[in-house]
Design a protein around this motif. Structure first.
Motif, PDB file in Angstrom:
ATOM      1  N   HIS A 210     -11.276 -37.797  13.074  1.00  0.00           N
ATOM      2  CA  HIS A 210     -12.420 -37.124  13.236  1.00  0.00           C
ATOM      3  C   HIS A 210     -12.258 -35.905  13.681  1.00  0.00           C
ATOM      4  N   PHE A 211     -11.201 -35.520  14.823  1.00  0.00           N
ATOM      5  CA  PHE A 211     -11.262 -34.193  15.175  1.00  0.00           C
ATOM      6  C   PHE A 211     -11.368 -32.715  14.360  1.00  0.00           C
ATOM      7  N   ARG A 212     -11.569 -33.105  12.829  1.00  0.00           N
ATOM      8  CA  ARG A 212     -11.632 -32.159  11.626  1.00  0.00           C
ATOM      9  C   ARG A 212     -13.042 -32.142  10.984  1.00  0.00           C
ATOM     10  N   TYR A 213     -13.285 -33.441  10.603  1.00  0.00           N
ATOM     11  CA  TYR A 213     -14.996 -33.842  10.216  1.00  0.00           C
ATOM     12  C   TYR A 213     -15.915 -33.093  11.725  1.00  0.00           C
ATOM     13  N   ILE A 214     -15.563 -33.864  12.415  1.00  0.00           N
ATOM     14  CA  ILE A 214     -16.538 -34.180  13.721  1.00  0.00           C
ATOM     15  C   ILE A 214     -16.616 -32.196  14.254  1.00  0.00           C
ATOM     16  N   HIS A 215     -15.610 -31.885  14.899  1.00  0.00           N
ATOM     17  CA  HIS A 215     -14.992 -31.023  15.693  1.00  0.00           C
ATOM     18  C   HIS A 215     -14.463 -29.220  15.595  1.00  0.00           C
ATOM     19  N   GLY A 216     -14.189 -30.096  13.917  1.00  0.00           N
ATOM     20  CA  GLY A 216     -13.612 -28.663  12.791  1.00  0.00           C
ATOM     21  C   GLY A 216     -12.684 -28.314  12.908  1.00  0.00           C
ATOM     22  N   THR A 217     -11.767 -28.605  13.660  1.00  0.00           N
ATOM     23  CA  THR A 217     -10.299 -28.175  13.844  1.00  0.00           C
ATOM     24  C   THR A 217      -9.439 -28.266  12.105  1.00  0.00           C
ATOM     25  N   ALA A 218      -9.004 -27.090  12.634  1.00  0.00           N
ATOM     26  CA  ALA A 218      -7.972 -27.026  11.155  1.00  0.00           C
ATOM     27  C   ALA A 218      -7.233 -28.153  11.379  1.00  0.00           C
ATOM     28  N   ASP A 219      -6.588 -28.396  11.774  1.00  0.00           N
ATOM     29  CA  ASP A 219      -5.290 -29.876  11.916  1.00  0.00           C
ATOM     30  C   ASP A 219      -5.987 -31.148  12.433  1.00  0.00           C
ATOM     31  N   PHE A 220      -5.363 -31.749  12.315  1.00  0.00           N
ATOM     32  CA  PHE A 220      -5.815 -33.156  12.994  1.00  0.00           C
ATOM     33  C   PHE A 220      -4.382 -32.979  14.110  1.00  0.00           C
ATOM     34  N   PRO A 221      -4.640 -33.364  15.680  1.00  0.00           N
ATOM     35  CA  PRO A 221      -3.602 -32.997  16.274  1.00  0.00           C
ATOM     36  C   PRO A 221      -2.616 -34.371  15.670  1.00  0.00           C
ATOM     37  N   ASP A 222      -1.398 -33.884  16.400  1.00  0.00           N
ATOM     38  CA  ASP A 222      -0.083 -34.597  16.681  1.00  0.00           C
ATOM     39  C   ASP A 222       0.027 -35.383  18.082  1.00  0.00           C
ATOM     40  N   TYR A 223      -0.107 -37.196  17.831  1.00  0.00           N
ATOM     41  CA  TYR A 223       0.133 -37.733  19.497  1.00  0.00           C
ATOM     42  C   TYR A 223       1.328 -37.531  19.864  1.00  0.00           C
ATOM     43  N   ALA A 224       1.396 -37.163  21.317  1.00  0.00           N
ATOM     44  CA  ALA A 224       2.251 -37.580  22.089  1.00  0.00           C
ATOM     45  C   ALA A 224       1.681 -38.333  23.909  1.00  0.00           C
ATOM     46  N   LEU A 225       1.418 -39.163  23.049  1.00  0.00           N
ATOM     47  CA  LEU A 225       0.821 -40.542  24.229  1.00  0.00           C
ATOM     48  C   LEU A 225       1.696 -41.176  24.874  1.00  0.00           C
ATOM     49  N   THR A 226       1.570 -41.381  26.385  1.00  0.00           N
ATOM     50  CA  THR A 226       2.848 -42.289  26.979  1.00  0.00           C
ATOM     51  C   THR A 226       1.801 -42.827  27.770  1.00  0.00           C
ATOM     52  N   SER A 227       1.676 -44.659  27.367  1.00  0.00           N
ATOM     53  CA  SER A 227       0.895 -45.638  28.740  1.00  0.00           C
ATOM     54  C   SER A 227       1.193 -46.029  29.421  1.00  0.00           C
ATOM     55  N   GLU A 228       1.271 -45.908  30.630  1.00  0.00           N
ATOM     56  CA  GLU A 228       2.111 -46.614  31.995  1.00  0.00           C
ATOM     57  C   GLU A 228       1.155 -47.556  32.909  1.00  0.00           C
ATOM     58  N   GLY A 229       1.328 -48.900  32.223  1.00  0.00           N
ATOM     59  CA  GLY A 229       0.165 -49.494  32.918  1.00  0.00           C
ATOM     60  C   GLY A 229      -1.448 -48.613  33.042  1.00  0.00           C
ATOM     61  N   HIS A 230      -1.609 -49.082  34.687  1.00  0.00           N
ATOM     62  CA  HIS A 230      -3.782 -48.138  33.984  1.00  0.00           C
ATOM     63  C   HIS A 230      -3.258 -46.532  33.953  1.00  0.00           C
ATOM     64  N   LYS A 231      -2.266 -46.170  33.961  1.00  0.00           N
ATOM     65  CA  LYS A 231      -2.038 -44.291  33.364  1.00  0.00           C
ATOM     66  C   LYS A 231      -1.788 -44.192  31.478  1.00  0.00           C
ATOM     67  N   ARG A 232      -2.500 -42.861  31.141  1.00  0.00           N
ATOM     68  CA  ARG A 232      -2.339 -43.023  29.287  1.00  0.00           C
ATOM     69  C   ARG A 232      -1.769 -41.289  30.041  1.00  0.00           C
ATOM     70  N   THR A 233      -1.105 -40.638  29.621  1.00  0.00           N
ATOM     71  CA  THR A 233      -1.007 -39.210  29.639  1.00  0.00           C
ATOM     72  C   THR A 233      -0.310 -38.800  28.258  1.00  0.00           C
ATOM     73  N   GLY A 234      -0.653 -37.755  28.246  1.00  0.00           N
ATOM     74  CA  GLY A 234      -0.250 -37.199  26.217  1.00  0.00           C
ATOM     75  C   GLY A 234      -0.235 -35.110  27.113  1.00  0.00           C
ATOM     76  N   VAL A 235       0.664 -34.859  26.339  1.00  0.00           N
ATOM     77  CA  VAL A 235       0.691 -32.852  26.040  1.00  0.00           C
ATOM     78  C   VAL A 235       0.510 -32.534  24.970  1.00  0.00           C
ATOM     79  N   VAL A 236       0.021 -31.793  24.241  1.00  0.00           N
ATOM     80  CA  VAL A 236       0.117 -30.730  22.900  1.00  0.00           C
ATOM     81  C   VAL A 236       0.312 -29.245  23.524  1.00  0.00           C
ATOM     82  N   HIS A 237       1.752 -28.786  22.705  1.00  0.00           N
ATOM     83  CA  HIS A 237       2.185 -27.706  22.997  1.00  0.00           C
ATOM     84  C   HIS A 237       1.326 -26.786  21.675  1.00  0.00           C
ATOM     85  N   SER A 238       1.058 -26.032  21.729  1.00  0.00           N
ATOM     86  CA  SER A 238       1.031 -24.637  20.752  1.00  0.00           C
ATOM     87  C   SER A 238       1.282 -23.033  21.151  1.00  0.00           C
TER      88      SER A 238
END
Ligand code: FES
Ligand SMILES: [Fe+2]
Length: 375
Positions: A210-238
């Motif tokens: 949806h990032f491309r078609y709703i938000h018009g981003t050039a690329d699709f994001p690459d995910y690095a998500l980490t879930s630990e219990g009730h928390k979920r975190t992620g970082v994108v560098h560019s």
């Protein structure tokens, strides 16, 4: 798929046609207005339970010492007040005597709230502490209310804990240091009502396509998500092209249960977005964005960029809202290979539904299996 077809789907994205005419006050009004011809909760499969967690009741500066406010969240009438000790407290809105709403005409007495009808006073646990015209307080109301609404103030927000069975808080609201740092600006607030479900909204973050078609981003994001219990975190560098040359950019985001999340933008203009989603009812969610930015960025030569970042993030919410306001929940969606980790997200999210399986050993694999079988 031909290139021309692909091109036809790149920006400007389709929902812009719904949004481009909306500016200033008209945009603000649209963000809060109920859509016409809203379909029923059942027909959109939104009869999901409410997930438990910490949720924002209001911003700290919206509740002064001695102030009382009515609130309506989780399909429940509530009254919140700030006692003379500066502490915010919240209880069920209806008086246990003859049912007046404490939030309309009630007042603060010391650290308690006083009902406008016959002046019964309540503490933060909902126990009656005083009845001015009675010799004794009936024993039933000397006890706290069955349903407690624990409150904590953090990150310049007043948070309350929701659990359908009244279970005590199972984690803490995470502190974001920038919100108390004088080098960072006061909050800039924005708000919306989204006429959909909390879960559909949360799923958006992992919905890669949806990032491309709703938000018009050039690329699709690459995910690095980490879930630990009730928390979920992620970082994108560019690497970002800016008027100041190439800059190492980063976006770090996290969710702490279903009601608290943050996004930290580093590099070009340091920005923290504190976002809060609080259900009003099964098909209505109050969304609040609060931005703080490093003063040297906000007030210096990057001021235009700083404003642009906020505007862009609010626009993204507007774009998603066009869909969310009408979206149906799909209990068993057909997913294709470019869709992002939607199944993993649903598994993570199912831990916040108390109704079905409190025993972690029998933890439900996905919300698809826990949702009430309707058809
Ligand atoms: S209804 Fe609240 S004191 Fe009587
Ligand atoms: Fe989105």
């Amino acid at each position: 798929m031909s290139d021309s077809l692909t091109d036809a789907r790149t920006p400007p994205v389709a929902v812009w046609s719904q949004l481009q005419a909306l500016k200033g006050d008209a945009l603000k009004a649209w963000r809060m207005a109920e859509p016409e011809n809203r379909r029923s909760i059942e027909s959109r499969n939104l009869d999901l339970p409410f997930p438990f967690g910490w949720y924002v009741a209001c911003f700290s500066d919206e509740l002064a010492v001695g102030e009382v406010k009515p609130l309506y969240y989780f399909d429940t009438d509530l009254a919140i007040w700030r006692g003379e000790d500066g502490t915010a407290r919240m209880i069920d809105g209806y008086c246990r005597h003859l049912g007046a709403h404490l939030g309309y005409g009630g007042r603060v007495a010391g650290n308690d709230i006083e009902c406008p009808f016959h002046a019964w006073r309540y503490d933060g646990a909902g126990a009656v502490t005083d009845i001015p015209y009675a010799r004794t307080i009936p024993p039933q109301v000397r006890k706290p209310c069955d349903h407690q609404w624990p409150v904590i103030e953090r990150n310049k927000c007043i948070w309350f804990w929701y659990h359908p069975h009244g279970t005590a808080p199972m984690w803490d609201v995470e502190e974001q240091a920038e919100t108390a740092d004088p080098e960072w600006t006061d909050y800039e607030h924005h708000e919306w009502y989204v006429w959909g479900s909390l879960q559909n909204m949360a799923e958006n973050g992992v919905d890669a396509a949806h990032f491309r078609y709703i938000h018009g981003t050039a690329d699709f994001p690459d995910y690095a998500l980490t879930s630990e219990g009730h928390k979920r975190t992620g970082v994108v560098h560019s690497k970002m092209d800016t008027p100041w040359g190439k800059v190492d950019g980063s976006i770090a985001y996290g969710t702490i249960g279903p009601g608290q999340s943050y996004t930290r933008f580093g590099g070009i203009c340091d920005t923290l977005l504190v976002s809060a989603v609080t259900p009003v009812s099964q098909d209505k969610v109050h969304v609040r964005f609060a931005f703080t930015q490093r003063r040297s960025d906000k007030e210096g030569e990057k001021a235009g960029v700083a404003r642009g970042i906020i505007k862009n993030l609010c626009r993204q919410l507007d774009q998603d809202k066009v869909v969310w306001d009408r979206q149906r929940y799909m209990p068993q969606p057909v997913i294709c290979d470019g869709d992002g980790p939607i199944a993993a997200f649903r598994q993570y999210y199912s831990q916040f539904y108390a109704e079905y399986e409190p025993d972690p050993a029998k933890k439900i694999a996905s919300l698809n299996m826990v949702r009430k079988a309707k058809r």
